[in-house]
Design an enzyme around this catalytic site. Structure first.
Site, mmCIF file in Angstrom:
data_model
loop_
_atom_site.group_PDB
_atom_site.id
_atom_site.type_symbol
_atom_site.label_atom_id
_atom_site.label_comp_id
_atom_site.label_asym_id
_atom_site.label_seq_id
_atom_site.Cartn_x
_atom_site.Cartn_y
_atom_site.Cartn_z
ATOM 1 C CE LYS A 163 -14.580 -6.409 3.837
ATOM 2 N NZ LYS A 163 -13.712 -5.519 3.044
ATOM 3 C CB SER A 170 -4.439 -6.807 4.168
ATOM 4 O OG SER A 170 -3.985 -5.546 3.776
ATOM 5 N NE ARG A 189 -2.685 -7.235 -4.560
ATOM 6 C CZ ARG A 189 -3.365 -7.461 -3.463
ATOM 7 N NH1 ARG A 189 -2.749 -7.900 -2.394
ATOM 8 N NH2 ARG A 189 -4.666 -7.259 -3.422
ATOM 9 C CG HIS A 246 -1.912 -1.087 1.297
ATOM 10 N ND1 HIS A 246 -2.121 -1.862 2.416
ATOM 11 C CD2 HIS A 246 -2.776 -1.553 0.357
ATOM 12 C CE1 HIS A 246 -3.079 -2.736 2.179
ATOM 13 N NE2 HIS A 246 -3.488 -2.591 0.932
HETATM 14 P P1 ADP Z 1 -9.894 -3.505 -0.267
HETATM 15 O O1 ADP Z 1 -10.524 -4.100 0.957
HETATM 16 O O2 ADP Z 1 -10.629 -2.311 -0.782
HETATM 17 O O3 ADP Z 1 -9.513 -4.474 -1.346
HETATM 18 P P2 ADP Z 1 -7.114 -3.356 0.547
HETATM 19 O O4 ADP Z 1 -6.709 -2.661 1.785
HETATM 20 O O5 ADP Z 1 -6.967 -4.831 0.533
HETATM 21 O O6 ADP Z 1 -8.583 -2.869 0.297
HETATM 22 O O7 ADP Z 1 -6.334 -2.785 -0.725
HETATM 23 C C1 ADP Z 1 -6.432 -1.452 -1.135
HETATM 24 C C2 ADP Z 1 -5.759 -1.276 -2.495
HETATM 25 O O8 ADP Z 1 -4.377 -1.605 -2.406
HETATM 26 C C3 ADP Z 1 -6.307 -2.155 -3.604
HETATM 27 O O9 ADP Z 1 -6.318 -1.394 -4.793
HETATM 28 C C4 ADP Z 1 -5.315 -3.280 -3.712
HETATM 29 O O10 ADP Z 1 -5.282 -3.836 -5.011
HETATM 30 C C5 ADP Z 1 -4.034 -2.535 -3.416
HETATM 31 N N1 ADP Z 1 -2.966 -3.407 -2.911
HETATM 32 C C6 ADP Z 1 -3.012 -4.258 -1.883
HETATM 33 N N2 ADP Z 1 -1.837 -4.897 -1.703
HETATM 34 C C7 ADP Z 1 -1.005 -4.427 -2.677
HETATM 35 C C8 ADP Z 1 0.355 -4.698 -3.059
HETATM 36 N N3 ADP Z 1 1.094 -5.591 -2.407
HETATM 37 N N4 ADP Z 1 0.859 -4.022 -4.120
HETATM 38 C C9 ADP Z 1 0.091 -3.116 -4.778
HETATM 39 N N5 ADP Z 1 -1.179 -2.824 -4.476
HETATM 40 C C10 ADP Z 1 -1.736 -3.464 -3.450
#
Ligand code: ADP
Length: 150
Positions: A42, A129, A91, A18
């Protein structure tokens, strides 16, 4: 007009993946607002307020980046913070499939809202995450996946 991007997500927890998207995004925009979505339905692992604190102290010297929490529709919240852009990370093709429909839905709510995607740095592509939560659950040290210690 200032170019403001909202980077929305659950950030449970906020990872180095992130942080990479936020920092690379901050080169494209005047301001990046990290929006931590609060969804009462959630159940979270790491509280929204803990993440908010950690992210804001991590970026305290960067005037272009700040974190806030929100509830409700992401596109509506983007309007509240004057963001014309949504920033998201990609990703893989699974992310793409999902992001494609979310981006269309967000434009339906707010037609001026453009979603901008940044492709993950290859060394961070494996971080998610959910995997970090799983490791934490089994008492593994997760600090190497995060930009700050938890
Ligand atoms: P959500 O619950 O909305 O999917 P996340 O917190 O999991 O939220 O992710 C938020 C954003 O960060 C999303 O666009 C996701 O694709 C991106 N993201 C998560 N992990 C990575 C990573 N390792 N590299 C690049 N982008 C990421």
């Amino acid at each position: 007009m200032k170019k403001i991007a909202l980077f929305p997500g659950s950030f449970d927890p906020f990872t180095k993946g992130h942080a990479d998207i936020v920092e690379r995004g901050s080169k494209l925009f005047d301001e990046v607002v990290i929006g931590i979505g609060e969804n009462i339905k959630k159940k979270r692992f790491f509280s929204v307020d803990l993440m908010l604190d950690k992210i804001n102290s991590y970026y305290k010297n960067n005037t272009k980046i700040r974190a806030v929490k929100y509830t409700g529709l992401t596109a509506k919240f983007a309007q509240e913070v004057n963001a014309n852009f949504l920033l998201r990370g990609l990703r893989n093709t699974t992310d793409f499939e999902f992001e494609n429909s979310v981006a269309q839905a967000n434009r339906h709510v707010f037609d001026q809202l453009e979603t901008v995607f940044i492709i993950t740095s290859p060394n961070l592509a494996f971080i998610s995450s959910s995997v970090v939560r799983e490791l934490y659950n089994y008492n593994q040290n997760i600090n190497s996946f995060l930009p700050f210690d938890l």
